[in-house]
Design a protein around this motif. Structure first.
Motif, short mmCIF file in Angstrom:
data_model
loop_
_atom_site.label_atom_id
_atom_site.label_comp_id
_atom_site.label_asym_id
_atom_site.label_seq_id
_atom_site.Cartn_x
_atom_site.Cartn_y
_atom_site.Cartn_z
N VAL A 47 2.59 17.62 -32.84
CA VAL A 47 1.62 18.72 -32.87
C VAL A 47 0.87 18.79 -31.53
CG1 VAL A 47 -0.40 19.67 -34.04
CG2 VAL A 47 1.39 18.53 -35.37
N TYR A 48 0.46 17.63 -31.05
CA TYR A 48 -0.27 17.54 -29.77
C TYR A 48 0.56 18.14 -28.64
CZ TYR A 48 -2.59 15.28 -25.77
OH TYR A 48 -3.23 15.04 -24.58
N ARG A 77 -5.43 8.92 -24.85
CA ARG A 77 -4.85 9.74 -23.80
C ARG A 77 -4.20 8.91 -22.69
NH1 ARG A 77 -8.95 14.60 -22.46
NH2 ARG A 77 -7.01 15.45 -21.64
N THR A 78 -4.07 7.63 -22.91
CA THR A 78 -3.45 6.79 -21.90
C THR A 78 -2.01 6.48 -22.27
OG1 THR A 78 -4.31 4.81 -22.99
CG2 THR A 78 -5.61 5.72 -21.18
N GLY A 79 -1.27 6.05 -21.30
CA GLY A 79 0.11 5.68 -21.57
C GLY A 79 1.05 6.19 -20.50
N ASP A 80 0.69 7.25 -19.79
CA ASP A 80 1.48 7.67 -18.63
C ASP A 80 0.53 8.25 -17.59
OD1 ASP A 80 0.89 10.31 -19.20
OD2 ASP A 80 2.91 10.86 -19.82
N ARG A 97 -1.41 11.84 -20.87
CA ARG A 97 -0.99 12.29 -22.20
C ARG A 97 -0.71 11.08 -23.09
NH1 ARG A 97 2.08 15.89 -18.95
NH2 ARG A 97 3.88 14.53 -19.17
N PRO A 98 -1.04 11.16 -24.38
CA PRO A 98 -0.68 10.07 -25.28
C PRO A 98 0.83 9.99 -25.40
CG PRO A 98 -1.47 11.93 -26.52
CD PRO A 98 -1.72 12.25 -25.08
N THR A 99 1.34 8.81 -25.61
CA THR A 99 2.79 8.62 -25.66
C THR A 99 3.29 8.19 -27.03
OG1 THR A 99 2.48 6.34 -24.89
CG2 THR A 99 2.94 8.02 -23.22
N SER A 100 2.41 8.14 -28.02
CA SER A 100 2.86 7.71 -29.34
C SER A 100 1.96 8.27 -30.43
CB SER A 100 2.87 6.18 -29.43
OG SER A 100 1.54 5.67 -29.42
N ASP A 101 2.55 8.40 -31.62
CA ASP A 101 1.75 8.74 -32.79
C ASP A 101 0.71 7.66 -33.06
OD1 ASP A 101 2.82 11.23 -33.65
OD2 ASP A 101 4.60 10.19 -34.40
#
Length: 331
Positions: free
Chosen positions: A184-185, A17-20, A24-28
């Protein structure tokens, strides 16, 4: 028999769930690391555990409690192209007073209809003096889920605007099976945002996911995206709710709460037609999750014909005999 846990560590959940700044996740890749890092499902052990729980018997007093609890957990459903306002009003009347000869029979949890029937259901429940029964509506291009995102969001907005208390959305199984987890997320998150105060149930269509590992991964993906409930199926395919698949989802919500502190509900749907089957599922919930989940707030049955058999068994328990064939309506 002790089943292997599917719990992901809090660190793994945080990583996904990290990245921004919004978390929210930022990658598959981040989601894949978490989802494919979950332990593989022991299919033999899972099925054996589900079969063992299905053999548990309960006595008279407990059975009476279980029958009433199951009735209170039903999402009484009509999802047919031939649905009419009259049919929906009749279903609402049945949900508000399941047994007109016995006012002690509990009401159902919700009436589940297509978005264009939400307003009809809301008015019918109000007229029946049953505002406590929720109106659930399938959205996001149910049952296939194959539509552009803006269409899915418009579908959700229409249902909520008409008064839906709950939205049952279907995931894009094609995207999930192709490994496009972020797509999907993000769809789940955007539908959740359109729900406002309405609860979101996310439908996997377990029969199309094909493997237990995929069911486990879909469970975690939906919960990470904000699902209030995870749901087995639409009831529109050959394989719908099954005890092993539902047990796997129950274990997922248990372990998700342990990892994140957030509780999520479970809804098996499709193919649950008898009181005996419903009681087996309640035993499974109690043995896997405990009393925390033994409530319509956290466990539901998606069904159209289950209610009739529950009422028949309830009447048999009270009087010692079955009534005639016209005792309950046949949907």
């Amino acid at each position: 028999m002790t089943m292997p846990t599917d719990a992901a560590s809090p660190d793994a959940v945080t990583e996904a769930r990290t990245g921004d700044p919004t978390g929210r996740p930022t990658s598959d890749a981040a989601l894949r690391r978490l989802l494919h890092g979950l332990p593989g499902v022991d299919a033999v052990g899972l099925e054996a555990r589900a079969a063992t729980l299905g053999t548990r018997s309960i006595k008279t007093t407990a059975k009476a409690y279980a029958l009433d609890l199951a009735i209170s957990m039903i999402d009484l459903t009509t999802l047919e192209g031939a649905d009419t306002p009259g049919k929906v009003r009749a279903l609402c009347a049945k949900g508000a007073a399941p047994d007109p000869t016995d006012r002690t029979a509990p009401r159902v949890a919700a009436i589940c209809v297509y978005p264009d029937m939400v307003a009809t259901a809301k008015q019918a429940l109000a007229d029946a003096g049953a505002p406590g029964i929720h109106v659930a509506s399938v959205a996001t291009a149910f049952p296939a889920g194959r539509a552009a995102l803006d269409v899915k969001l418009a579908d959700t907005r229409a249902a909520v605007a008409a008064g839906a208390d709950e939205i049952d959305m279907v995931i894009d199984r094609g995207a999930f099976l192709a490994g496009r987890y972020l797509q999907v997320y993000e769809e789940i998150q955007q539908v959740k945002a359109e729900c406002g105060t309405a609860h979101l149930k996310v439908i996997f269509e377990n029969g199309e996911l094909a493997t237990y590992d995929n069911i486990r991964r879909a469970s975690w993906l939906a919960m990470l995206a904000g699902a209030d409930f995870i749901k087995t199926s639409t009831g529109k395919v050959a394989v719908n709710a099954t005890p092993p698949g539902t047990l796997l989802m129950l274990e997922a919500v248990r372990d998700f709460r342990a990892a994140t502190g957030r509780q999520v509900g479970v809804k098996p749907a499709g193919g649950i037609r008898t009181a005996k089957d419903a009681v087996k599922y309640l035993v499974m919930v109690n043995e896997t999750l405990g009393e925390d989940w033994l409530s319509p707030d956290w466990f539901r049955f998606g069904a159209s014909s289950l209610l009739g058999d529950l009422l028949m068994q309830r009447q048999k328990l009270a009087t010692g005999r079955y009534s005639g064939p016209d005792y309950v309506t046949v949907d």
